[in-house]
Design an enzyme around this catalytic site. Structure first.
Site, PDB file in Angstrom:
ATOM      1  N   PHE A  41      -3.507   1.221  -1.678  1.00  0.00           N
ATOM      2  CA  PHE A  41      -2.286   1.951  -2.102  1.00  0.00           C
ATOM      3  C   PHE A  41      -2.213   2.839  -3.335  1.00  0.00           C
ATOM      4  CE2 PHE A  41      -0.271  -1.406   0.511  1.00  0.00           C
ATOM      5  CZ  PHE A  41      -0.211  -0.544   1.673  1.00  0.00           C
ATOM      6  N   PRO A  42      -3.177   3.696  -3.579  1.00  0.00           N
ATOM      7  CA  PRO A  42      -3.506   4.281  -4.752  1.00  0.00           C
ATOM      8  C   PRO A  42      -2.336   5.100  -5.411  1.00  0.00           C
ATOM      9  CG  PRO A  42      -4.674   5.617  -3.177  1.00  0.00           C
ATOM     10  CD  PRO A  42      -4.262   4.283  -2.595  1.00  0.00           C
ATOM     11  N   LEU A  43      -1.348   5.406  -4.212  1.00  0.00           N
ATOM     12  CA  LEU A  43       0.034   6.230  -4.677  1.00  0.00           C
ATOM     13  C   LEU A  43       1.194   5.343  -4.361  1.00  0.00           C
ATOM     14  CD1 LEU A  43      -0.776  10.057  -3.935  1.00  0.00           C
ATOM     15  CD2 LEU A  43      -0.395   8.870  -6.122  1.00  0.00           C
ATOM     16  N   GLY A  44       0.921   4.090  -4.067  1.00  0.00           N
ATOM     17  CA  GLY A  44       1.843   3.215  -3.645  1.00  0.00           C
ATOM     18  C   GLY A  44       2.991   2.740  -4.740  1.00  0.00           C
ATOM     19  N   GLY A  45       4.411   2.887  -4.397  1.00  0.00           N
ATOM     20  CA  GLY A  45       5.280   2.325  -5.329  1.00  0.00           C
ATOM     21  C   GLY A  45       5.545   2.959  -6.563  1.00  0.00           C
ATOM     22  N   PHE A  46       5.358   4.373  -6.567  1.00  0.00           N
ATOM     23  CA  PHE A  46       5.612   5.015  -7.735  1.00  0.00           C
ATOM     24  C   PHE A  46       7.124   5.238  -7.879  1.00  0.00           C
ATOM     25  CE2 PHE A  46       1.414   7.380  -9.078  1.00  0.00           C
ATOM     26  CZ  PHE A  46       0.757   6.206  -9.034  1.00  0.00           C
ATOM     27  N   TYR A  70      -6.533  -3.387  12.771  1.00  0.00           N
ATOM     28  CA  TYR A  70      -5.862  -1.906  12.464  1.00  0.00           C
ATOM     29  C   TYR A  70      -5.739  -1.662  14.113  1.00  0.00           C
ATOM     30  CZ  TYR A  70      -6.910  -2.048   7.660  1.00  0.00           C
ATOM     31  OH  TYR A  70      -7.053  -2.644   6.361  1.00  0.00           O
ATOM     32  N   PRO A 117      10.441   7.837  -8.768  1.00  0.00           N
ATOM     33  CA  PRO A 117      10.469   9.443  -8.724  1.00  0.00           C
ATOM     34  C   PRO A 117       9.964   9.993 -10.003  1.00  0.00           C
ATOM     35  CG  PRO A 117      12.358   8.325  -7.782  1.00  0.00           C
ATOM     36  CD  PRO A 117      11.761   7.381  -8.230  1.00  0.00           C
TER      37      PRO A 117
END
Length: 291
Positions: free
Chosen positions: A213-218, A63, A220
């Protein structure tokens, strides 16, 4: 100050850590490359996380590269007795910020020594093998040579525990035949639940599962639904997504990352968010909203 103890604890090898942890990846510059935009703020985030009760920090020497480990050392060394730093090996960064596989025995050995030196440790608490078969998603293929290399370094006393990242169920089974696995890091969230059987299996074995990625790839519409539910209960969408993960399985450990102290507090506050049956049912239904 936020109290992460509301989320409870879980095993990480022969240690017990708070289920709400912190991921250091976003402390590096844009694209996880180069120095932070605000070094003082990055140091403050790390110190506030630990002061708030976080005792599980996720990092890697790739990183930046080197940036997050240098920041952790500067902010927190000498480390608190109960702090567990989990790092990962298996990749390097190209000059153009690309993510390149580094899976040979020599590369993995060098990476372990780089992490030891940068973090100023004599032994790493946990080292995850980051499998790079498909770079951004698990793909089948033997990891025997890579994991055997790390197991040998563990036997030398350089690593306390071993884990895996970006792996399939078959690869987890293969690794466990070589050495004990204490945690698995894979993509998983409210709408990406392909690892449901993996989480259940690991839970029965007392092995931690660490989703990224808890909010990845949602989609709309999925994001809109999440925001609507969050507004109804007086939370943010991110807090709701994190609270759902904590409620979903006892062996899930969270490592939400941020470079902002305000966002850190927001994330950690999710530890105290209790979801009723109605809210959980609505969140479970979001995965089916695909249009």
């Amino acid at each position: 100050m936020t109290n992460v103890n509301h989320a409870g604890t879980y095993r990480l090898g022969d240690d017990t850590v708070n289920r709400m942890g912190y991921g250091a990846m976003q402390l590096a510059g844009p694209g996880v490359f180069g120095p932070p935009n605000d070094r003082a703020q990055a140091i403050a985030v790390l110190r506030e996380a630990v002061a708030s009760g976080v005792n599980h920090i996720d990092t890697s020497d790739f990183y930046g590269p080197h940036v997050t480990n240098d920041l952790i050392r500067e902010a927190l060394h000498p480390y608190a007795a109960d702090l567990r730093i989990v790092t990962k090996v298996g990749a390097v960064r190209g000059e153009n910020a690309s993510w390149l596989p580094a899976q040979s025995p020599a590369q993995l050995t060098q990476a372990v020594h780089d992490n030891l030196r940068r973090l100023r440790l004599e032994r790493l608490d946990v080292v995850n093998l980051r499998v790079m078969g498909d770079v951004h998603a698990p793909s089948e293929g033997s990891i025997e040579e890579q994991f055997t290399t790390l197991a040998a370094l563990q036997q030398q006393g350089l690593i306390r525990h071993l884990g895996l990242s970006n792996v399939t169920a078959t690869q987890i089974d293969e690794a466990r035949k070589i050495a004990p696995v204490v945690c698995v890091q894979n993509l998983y969230n409210i709408v990406h639940r392909q690892d449901e059987p993996v989480i259940a299996t690991l839970g029965r074995e007392g092995i931690a599962y660490v989703p990224f990625f808890p909010l990845g790839g949602f989609t709309p519409i999925q994001s809109t639904k999440l925001n609507d539910i969050a507004t109804r209960i007086g939370a943010t969408a991110r807090q709701l997504a994190l609270a759902w993960l904590l409620a979903h399985a006892d062996n899930i450990l969270l490592i939400p990352g941020t470079s902002s102290t305000a966002h850190l507090r927001e994330n950690l506050d999710a530890a105290g968010l209790e979801l009723d049956a109605r809210t959980l049912a609505q969140l479970d239904a979001i995965a089916d909203e695909t249009t």
